[in-house]
Design a protein around this motif. Structure first.
Motif, PDB file in Angstrom:
ATOM      1  N   ASP A  91      21.058 -10.230-108.559  1.00  8.29           N
ATOM      2  CA  ASP A  91      20.780 -10.216-107.320  1.00  8.29           C
ATOM      3  C   ASP A  91      19.504 -11.384-106.938  1.00  8.29           C
ATOM      4  N   ALA A  92      19.485 -12.111-107.919  1.00  5.83           N
ATOM      5  CA  ALA A  92      18.388 -13.515-107.541  1.00  5.83           C
ATOM      6  C   ALA A  92      18.522 -14.104-106.619  1.00  5.83           C
ATOM      7  N   ASP A  93      17.590 -14.491-105.875  1.00  6.96           N
ATOM      8  CA  ASP A  93      17.625 -15.455-104.670  1.00  6.96           C
ATOM      9  C   ASP A  93      17.830 -16.957-105.262  1.00  6.96           C
ATOM     10  N   PHE A  94      19.309 -17.106-105.056  1.00  5.87           N
ATOM     11  CA  PHE A  94      19.751 -18.367-106.073  1.00  5.87           C
ATOM     12  C   PHE A  94      18.992 -19.652-105.540  1.00  5.87           C
ATOM     13  N   ALA A  95      19.013 -19.886-103.908  1.00  4.82           N
ATOM     14  CA  ALA A  95      18.096 -20.950-103.279  1.00  4.82           C
ATOM     15  C   ALA A  95      16.674 -21.176-104.038  1.00  4.82           C
ATOM     16  N   ALA A  96      15.842 -19.972-104.053  1.00  7.80           N
ATOM     17  CA  ALA A  96      14.654 -20.162-104.685  1.00  7.80           C
ATOM     18  C   ALA A  96      14.757 -20.502-106.288  1.00  7.80           C
ATOM     19  N   ILE A 146      29.351 -20.190-110.418  1.00  3.87           N
ATOM     20  CA  ILE A 146      29.520 -18.943-110.649  1.00  3.87           C
ATOM     21  C   ILE A 146      28.720 -18.076-109.777  1.00  3.87           C
ATOM     22  N   ARG A 147      27.709 -18.480-109.146  1.00  8.52           N
ATOM     23  CA  ARG A 147      26.767 -17.793-108.068  1.00  8.52           C
ATOM     24  C   ARG A 147      27.007 -17.794-106.839  1.00  8.52           C
ATOM     25  N   THR A 148      28.279 -18.660-106.736  1.00 15.29           N
ATOM     26  CA  THR A 148      28.468 -19.119-105.052  1.00 15.29           C
ATOM     27  C   THR A 148      30.163 -18.813-105.368  1.00 15.29           C
ATOM     28  N   ASP A 149      30.832 -20.136-105.050  1.00 15.58           N
ATOM     29  CA  ASP A 149      32.074 -20.190-105.077  1.00 15.58           C
ATOM     30  C   ASP A 149      32.334 -21.781-105.457  1.00 15.58           C
ATOM     31  N   PRO A 150      33.584 -22.368-105.940  1.00 15.04           N
ATOM     32  CA  PRO A 150      33.757 -23.632-106.514  1.00 15.04           C
ATOM     33  C   PRO A 150      33.543 -24.799-105.492  1.00 15.04           C
ATOM     34  N   LEU A 151      33.666 -24.659-104.188  1.00 14.73           N
ATOM     35  CA  LEU A 151      33.075 -25.754-103.199  1.00 14.73           C
ATOM     36  C   LEU A 151      31.563 -25.666-103.148  1.00 14.73           C
ATOM     37  N   THR A 152      31.196 -24.509-103.082  1.00 12.49           N
ATOM     38  CA  THR A 152      29.483 -24.587-102.826  1.00 12.49           C
ATOM     39  C   THR A 152      29.035 -25.054-104.340  1.00 12.49           C
ATOM     40  N   ARG A 176       7.992 -27.836-103.073  1.00  9.87           N
ATOM     41  CA  ARG A 176       8.996 -26.728-103.590  1.00  9.87           C
ATOM     42  C   ARG A 176       9.688 -25.986-102.402  1.00  9.87           C
ATOM     43  N   GLU A 177       9.222 -25.718-101.247  1.00 12.63           N
ATOM     44  CA  GLU A 177       9.601 -25.181 -99.876  1.00 12.63           C
ATOM     45  C   GLU A 177      10.680 -25.972 -99.333  1.00 12.63           C
ATOM     46  N   GLU A 178      10.333 -27.420 -99.385  1.00 11.85           N
ATOM     47  CA  GLU A 178      11.375 -28.206 -98.639  1.00 11.85           C
ATOM     48  C   GLU A 178      12.549 -28.289 -99.645  1.00 11.85           C
ATOM     49  N   ILE A 179      12.477 -28.351-100.926  1.00 13.69           N
ATOM     50  CA  ILE A 179      13.570 -28.078-101.865  1.00 13.69           C
ATOM     51  C   ILE A 179      14.184 -26.909-101.794  1.00 13.69           C
ATOM     52  N   GLU A 180      13.679 -25.941-101.564  1.00 14.46           N
ATOM     53  CA  GLU A 180      14.406 -24.520-101.120  1.00 14.46           C
ATOM     54  C   GLU A 180      15.072 -24.554-100.047  1.00 14.46           C
ATOM     55  N   ALA A 181      14.443 -25.006 -98.970  1.00 13.67           N
ATOM     56  CA  ALA A 181      15.144 -24.775 -97.629  1.00 13.67           C
ATOM     57  C   ALA A 181      16.455 -25.694 -97.376  1.00 13.67           C
ATOM     58  N   LEU A 182      16.478 -26.924 -98.539  1.00  9.04           N
ATOM     59  CA  LEU A 182      17.610 -27.723 -98.823  1.00  9.04           C
ATOM     60  C   LEU A 182      18.862 -26.844 -99.422  1.00  9.04           C
ATOM     61  N   PHE A 183      18.218 -26.248-100.700  1.00 12.89           N
ATOM     62  CA  PHE A 183      19.408 -25.178-101.235  1.00 12.89           C
ATOM     63  C   PHE A 183      19.800 -24.131-100.263  1.00 12.89           C
ATOM     64  N   ARG A 184      18.936 -23.539 -99.587  1.00  9.49           N
ATOM     65  CA  ARG A 184      19.360 -22.344 -98.714  1.00  9.49           C
ATOM     66  C   ARG A 184      20.200 -22.818 -97.574  1.00  9.49           C
ATOM     67  N   ARG A 185      20.093 -23.959 -97.035  1.00  4.27           N
ATOM     68  CA  ARG A 185      21.010 -24.621 -96.248  1.00  4.27           C
ATOM     69  C   ARG A 185      22.356 -24.681 -96.733  1.00  4.27           C
ATOM     70  N   ALA A 186      22.245 -25.220 -97.953  1.00  3.61           N
ATOM     71  CA  ALA A 186      23.935 -25.429 -98.873  1.00  3.61           C
ATOM     72  C   ALA A 186      24.440 -24.254 -99.035  1.00  3.61           C
ATOM     73  N   ILE A 187      23.751 -23.221 -99.443  1.00  2.00           N
ATOM     74  CA  ILE A 187      24.349 -22.049 -99.858  1.00  2.00           C
ATOM     75  C   ILE A 187      24.868 -21.160 -98.655  1.00  2.00           C
ATOM     76  N   HIS A 188      23.866 -21.026 -97.565  1.00  2.00           N
ATOM     77  CA  HIS A 188      23.821 -20.209 -96.538  1.00  2.00           C
ATOM     78  C   HIS A 188      24.623 -20.766 -95.258  1.00  2.00           C
ATOM     79  N   GLY A 189      24.252 -22.171 -95.188  1.00  2.00           N
ATOM     80  CA  GLY A 189      24.700 -22.753 -93.864  1.00  2.00           C
ATOM     81  C   GLY A 189      23.536 -22.757 -92.890  1.00  2.00           C
ATOM     82  N   PRO A 190      23.657 -23.083 -91.683  1.00  2.59           N
ATOM     83  CA  PRO A 190      22.404 -23.349 -90.717  1.00  2.59           C
ATOM     84  C   PRO A 190      22.228 -21.746 -90.395  1.00  2.59           C
ATOM     85  N   ALA A 191      20.956 -21.551 -89.964  1.00  3.40           N
ATOM     86  CA  ALA A 191      20.471 -19.999 -89.493  1.00  3.40           C
ATOM     87  C   ALA A 191      21.067 -19.889 -88.129  1.00  3.40           C
ATOM     88  N   VAL A 192      21.409 -19.092 -87.813  1.00  2.00           N
ATOM     89  CA  VAL A 192      21.901 -18.795 -86.333  1.00  2.00           C
ATOM     90  C   VAL A 192      20.949 -18.027 -85.644  1.00  2.00           C
TER      91      VAL A 192
END
Length: 192
Positions: A91-96, A146-152, A176-192
């Motif tokens: 259940d790790a926060d993969f972006a972090a 493994i933690r996401t899907d093949p395309l991600t 670190r926060e800037e890097i995490e934000a990029l990974f979070r966007r790549a994994i979860h898409g834009p915030a709604v």
């Protein structure tokens, strides 16, 4: 002391099964110290503490040395990343976690990161090395998938590699926060 006894630490003889592996590791160290342009059979022989003839026997050309160094670096890196992923809780926060990983590579492991990229980028001008570079990319894609899907996973592998190179060159380095934000966007898409 005879001449052969004084050279005993250097000449290990034909029953030296680790010689090829030592030469491969020495090639990585030479690239770390001198860059790709500083890689020579003589420099690798001195670093590996073997006769010059051993380097040319096992690796006839400089491209042979580069290829083995790239394979060695890729194998070591992929193994470490697999161990890292396996140690993450389900259940790790993969972006972090990815942001922490990048920060480790550009801070504590900066020297190794630069060497790995020197070897990886060498494939741009040496087609023979491209297969090893592509295998490294494929391993990252699979690992992150493994933690996401093949395309991600493929997106994260590209982002990871690009961020490492940019962060290693940037002054100041991204936070670190800037890097995490990029990974979070790549994994979860834009915030709604």
């Amino acid at each position: 002391m005879t001449k052969s006894e004084s050279a005993g630490t250097r000449r290990r003889g034909p029953n030296d099964p680790d010689r090829r592996a030592r030469i491969a590791k020495a090639a990585i160290e030479v690239v770390a110290q001198r860059g790709i342009d500083g890689l020579t059979h003589r420099a690798v022989a001195a670093q590996a503490d073997v006769p010059l003839g051993s380097t040319t026997y096992h690796f006839a050309t400089l491209d042979d040395l580069l290829e083995v160094a790239l394979h060695e670096a890729a194998e070591k890196n992929v193994h470490a990343l697999k161990e890292w992923e396996a140690a993450l809780p389900p259940d790790a926060d993969f972006a972090a976690a990815l942001a922490d990983l990048v920060m480790g590579y550009i801070n504590e492991q900066y020297r190794d990161t630069v060497v790995e990229y020197d070897l990886y980028v060498a494939a741009l001008h040496r087609p023979r090395l491209r297969k090893a570079s592509a295998a490294w990319d494929d391993a990252l894609t699979e690992l992150y998938g493994i933690r996401t899907d093949p395309l991600t996973g493929r997106l994260l592998a590209g982002l990871f590699c690009g961020l490492l190179m940019q962060a290693a060159l940037a002054d100041p380095r991204p936070t670190r926060e800037e890097i995490e934000a990029l990974f979070r966007r790549a994994i979860h898409g834009p915030a709604v």
